[in-house]
Scaffold this motif. Structure first.
Motif, mmCIF file in Angstrom:
data_model
loop_
_atom_site.group_PDB
_atom_site.id
_atom_site.type_symbol
_atom_site.label_atom_id
_atom_site.label_comp_id
_atom_site.label_asym_id
_atom_site.label_seq_id
_atom_site.Cartn_x
_atom_site.Cartn_y
_atom_site.Cartn_z
ATOM 1 N N PHE A 1 0.833 -1.204 0.000
ATOM 2 C CA PHE A 1 0.000 0.000 0.000
ATOM 3 C C PHE A 1 0.867 1.254 0.000
ATOM 4 O O PHE A 1 0.630 2.183 -0.785
ATOM 5 N N PHE A 2 1.872 1.305 0.886
ATOM 6 C CA PHE A 2 2.742 2.486 0.927
ATOM 7 C C PHE A 2 3.529 2.642 -0.369
ATOM 8 O O PHE A 2 3.803 3.762 -0.809
ATOM 9 N N LEU A 3 3.890 1.510 -0.991
ATOM 10 C CA LEU A 3 4.554 1.590 -2.296
ATOM 11 C C LEU A 3 3.615 2.201 -3.325
ATOM 12 O O LEU A 3 4.034 3.010 -4.169
ATOM 13 N N GLY A 4 2.331 1.842 -3.244
ATOM 14 C CA GLY A 4 1.357 2.430 -4.150
ATOM 15 C C GLY A 4 1.201 3.922 -3.937
ATOM 16 O O GLY A 4 1.069 4.691 -4.899
ATOM 17 N N VAL A 5 1.228 4.361 -2.656
ATOM 18 C CA VAL A 5 1.157 5.795 -2.368
ATOM 19 C C VAL A 5 2.398 6.505 -2.894
ATOM 20 O O VAL A 5 2.325 7.632 -3.405
ATOM 21 N N ALA A 6 3.563 5.838 -2.784
ATOM 22 C CA ALA A 6 4.819 6.444 -3.250
ATOM 23 C C ALA A 6 4.919 6.459 -4.774
ATOM 24 O O ALA A 6 5.684 7.256 -5.339
ATOM 25 N N THR A 7 4.172 5.595 -5.448
ATOM 26 C CA THR A 7 4.188 5.544 -6.921
ATOM 27 C C THR A 7 2.769 5.702 -7.447
ATOM 28 O O THR A 7 2.206 4.774 -8.040
ATOM 29 N N PRO A 8 2.154 6.847 -7.233
ATOM 30 C CA PRO A 8 0.744 7.031 -7.622
ATOM 31 C C PRO A 8 0.567 7.040 -9.130
ATOM 32 O O PRO A 8 1.437 7.495 -9.880
ATOM 33 N N ASN A 9 -0.570 6.543 -9.549
ATOM 34 C CA ASN A 9 -0.927 6.531 -10.965
ATOM 35 C C ASN A 9 -2.127 7.463 -11.153
ATOM 36 O O ASN A 9 -3.258 7.101 -10.852
#
Length: 488
Positions: free
Chosen positions: A40-48
């Motif tokens: 989840f935090f990786l997704g926040v750090a790499t937003p699309n």
């Protein structure tokens, strides 16, 4: 030094929360919770920001629902505040604000469907009750001196408009601006029941494991909240208010026959609807109370008390992050960012995210409630601590925190905490929609099973429970001589 009554009250609530922990369902049930959290935090750090069609429209409708709902709520809340001293008005306002926006949305969905009116009324009705309460308290605590300077025999309405309102204008404007921020959060979570706001796309992204898409939506929402001082300008407010209704969307036409059937048949208790009379009503009530209401009340109260104490502890730990008495500008700026994120994220969204990562239990709800409300109170207490002037030889570090600042801030801290007690209770009840066994779980289950009579009874019980907590909170604040309306 802290007064004995405040210490005793704090210890009583701490003991209740510890007792609640012993019986609460606090567990992490997913197989790889920390791996999921990392993703989840990786997704926040790499937003699309470009994968979801309609995201810009969802943001626009989130803003539109907030503006229309808060505008209507503030107008009717102001009118109700003028008569708030009358008991029937106070009871009416207490009732409508005790029912969460999502409960109102679930009610209106049954006969309005996915029409914009559902979202607007879901925000406007409870907000009218909240505005009425707060506006009336602001007027009550206003300085009476300006009114005494008017000529003798001045009409009460004229005195109110020319003396009371100008004297309270800054507080009224500040609170209304804060409530608009709350309206944006309320508007966002309406998407979780199907309305076309940000929550709808956020839930869809999470359910499909698209964390980068969900991260993009969260970041856009934080930016929307954080930049409010830049785009919500007094001169532009009339433009926003007039334009907002045109961006709500159209939705399906309202079938007024459904509205009539809902009030004349659907919410009538089944025994009365089926002609069984009072003989069948009592067993029906007993069944609802034993199997749904009492378990829901127990879990709601337990979760509320744990979350209340957790909020208090987190607030006391968080306020040094932005206080000028600790650290330099870089640390305070970082602290402001953390607290803005915590208080800007709706509890419902936080709980939903944590439930996906940790599994169904009370733990995600406790953490979500504590982070959001702790961020709000920590921010307010931190700002207030910066106004305290310490002597040049004041101690530093933990001694400064524990001996110089906490004793001076503890009473306003308790005022804020007990003021938010009712709000935490409201949010606790609604989190049941996510699968936690609070009252909201049983309300949502009854609606899913088309047993609207049971759902309305449970919503009424929820409202009465919230009113009771609000009354108890006001009594404790008066007993401890705390401010009736804590301000900062």
């Amino acid at each position: 030094m802290l007064a004995y009554p405040t210490v005793r009250t704090s210890l009583i609530f701490l003991a209740i929360a510890i007792g609640g922990l012993l019986v609460a369902d606090i567990a992490i049930t997913t197989a790889n919770p920390w791996q999921d959290l990392g993703q989840f935090f990786l997704g926040v750090a790499t937003p699309n920001f470009f994968s979801t069609e309609g995201l810009a429209t969802a943001l626009l409708r989130t803003v539109a629902f907030a503006f229309v709902g808060v505008t209507l709520g503030s107008v009717f809340g102001f009118l109700l505040s003028l008569a708030y001293r009358w008991l029937p008005v106070r009871l009416f306002c207490a009732f409508i604000r005790a029912i969460h926006e999502l409960f109102w949305a679930l009610i209106f969905l049954q006969f309005f469907g996915f029409h914009p009116l559902t979202g607007v009324l879901a925000i406007a009705i409870p907000y009218a009750g909240i505005f009425a309460k707060v506006y009336s308290e602001i007027f009550e605590e206003a300085d009476p001196e300006p009114g005494r300077l008017l000529p003798p025999g001045t009409n009460r309405a004229v005195a109110f408009l020319y003396a009371k309102v100008p004297d309270c204008w800054v507080q009224l404007r500040t609170y209304t601006a804060y409530r608009l921020e709350c309206g944006l959060r309320s508007s966002a979570i309406l998407g979780f029941v199907g309305l076309p706001t940000l929550g709808f796309y956020l839930e869809s992204s999470f359910s499909m494991g698209m964390y980068s898409d969900a991260g993009a939506m969260l970041i856009l929402f934080y930016v929307l909240i954080a930049t409010m001082p830049l785009w919500v300008r007094p001169k532009l407010l009339p433009v926003f208010i007039l334009a907002a209704p045109f961006f709500l969307g159209e939705g399906m036409p309202i079938v007024w026959g459904n509205v009539e059937r809902f009030f004349t048949e659907d919410i009538v208790p089944a025994p009365l609807r089926e002609g069984e009379g009072l003989a069948g009503l009592l067993p029906w009530l007993g069944d609802v109370m034993a199997n749904e209401a009492l378990p829901g009340i127990w879990n709601t109260v337990v979760l509320t008390q744990i979350a209340l104490v957790a909020t208090g502890i987190l607030s006391l730990l968080a306020f040094p992050l932005i206080s000028r008495h600790f650290g330099g500008p870089v640390r305070r700026t970082s602290g402001h960012v953390l607290l803005v994120i915590a208080r800007s994220t709706p509890e419902y969204i936080l709980a939903y995210i944590l439930l996906q990562l940790w599994g169904p239990s009370m733990l995600p709800a406790v953490v979500a409630l504590a982070l959001h409300n702790g961020g709000i109170i920590g921010h307010l207490i931190g700002r207030q601590s910066s106004t305290i002037h310490l002597r040049p030889d004041a101690p530093r570090g933990f001694v400064r925190y524990s001996w110089e600042l906490v004793p001076r801030l503890y009473r306003p801290f308790l005022a804020f905490l007990f003021y938010r007690w009712e709000i935490i209770m409201r949010e606790t009840a609604i989190l049941g929609i996510l699968g936690i066994y609070t009252l909201g779980f049983y309300v949502d289950s009854s609606i899913q099973e088309l047993r609207f009579d049971r759902a309305m009874l449970l919503i009424l019980i929820t409202a009465l429970l919230n009113i009771g907590v609000d009354t108890l909170g006001r009594y404790i604040r008066r007993r401890l001589a705390l401010q009736t309306l804590p301000t900062c």
